[in-house]
Design an enzyme around this catalytic site. Structure first.
Site, mmCIF file in Angstrom:
data_model
loop_
_atom_site.group_PDB
_atom_site.id
_atom_site.type_symbol
_atom_site.label_atom_id
_atom_site.label_comp_id
_atom_site.label_asym_id
_atom_site.label_seq_id
_atom_site.Cartn_x
_atom_site.Cartn_y
_atom_site.Cartn_z
ATOM 1 N N THR A 28 0.823 -1.212 0.000
ATOM 2 C CA THR A 28 0.000 0.000 0.000
ATOM 3 C C THR A 28 0.854 1.259 0.000
ATOM 4 O OG1 THR A 28 -0.185 0.037 2.414
ATOM 5 C CG2 THR A 28 -1.872 -1.192 1.201
ATOM 6 N N ASP A 29 0.227 2.353 -0.395
ATOM 7 C CA ASP A 29 0.915 3.642 -0.418
ATOM 8 C C ASP A 29 0.489 4.480 0.793
ATOM 9 O OD1 ASP A 29 -1.640 4.635 -1.027
ATOM 10 O OD2 ASP A 29 -1.176 4.934 -3.143
ATOM 11 N N GLN A 30 0.884 5.724 0.801
ATOM 12 C CA GLN A 30 0.588 6.600 1.929
ATOM 13 C C GLN A 30 -0.904 6.844 2.114
ATOM 14 O OE1 GLN A 30 2.631 10.333 1.711
ATOM 15 N NE2 GLN A 30 2.395 10.745 3.889
ATOM 16 N N VAL A 33 -3.993 2.615 0.112
ATOM 17 C CA VAL A 33 -4.504 1.763 -0.966
ATOM 18 C C VAL A 33 -3.328 1.109 -1.684
ATOM 19 C CG1 VAL A 33 -6.582 3.171 -1.268
ATOM 20 C CG2 VAL A 33 -4.600 3.612 -2.691
#
Length: 160
Positions: A28-30, A33
């Site tokens: 996931t990213d910041q 998601v």
């Protein structure tokens, strides 16, 4: 500049489960998601298992002196996948030619694979194109017989 049309359904008519996998935190990213680049790994995992289920492994293909490099990738993201989701990556043959293979994908979260989800949620549709090459010289080559037969059995009628 021509724009590639957005995929609104899988390009493959018939799909099989390639792989089910749980989204880990590192995917996931910041924003919480799944990072867009991670989907290429998910598609590869599904493709490897799809081929294995068809009776051919990448190791078999390479041992026979061939490789199937990716030449094109198209992904249409429709809904975000999140940490701890269980993704089902469905795969199907769109087309198989002399030295080209096109696969279609449907990435989804099934009911019960995300808390509170009551119906399937489409995450993405994708398409990958691969060229069969001879490993010895890197030139396009006709699909080896066993691989071609295995994939042709999964292709729509009239695609060979």
């Amino acid at each position: 500049m021509a724009r590639t049309p957005r995929l609104t359904r899988s390009p493959a008519r018939e799909l099989r489960l390639g792989v089910k996998l749980r989204v880990i935190y590192a995917d996931t990213d910041q924003m919480g998601v799944v990072y867009h680049g991670t989907y290429a790994r998910y598609l590869e995992a599904a493709r490897v298992e799809f081929m294995r289920d068809a009776g051919q492994t990448y190791a078999d293909v390479e041992a026979a002196g061939y490789a199937l490099p990716l030449t094109d990738l198209q992904i249409s993201y429709l809904s975000p996948a999140r940490y701890d989701d269980i993704l089902s990556v469905m795969v199907g043959v769109v087309e198989i030619g002399y030295a080209r293979l096109i696969l279609g994908y449907h990435v989804l979260v099934a009911p019960g694979d995300r808390k509170g989800l009551g119906q399937p949620l489409t995450i993405a549709f994708a398409e990958t194109c691969h060229c069969c090459i001879a490993r010895a010289d890197g030139r396009p080559a006709r699909f080896p017989g066993p691989l071609r037969a295995a994939l042709a059995n999964l292709a729509p009628e009239g695609d060979d």
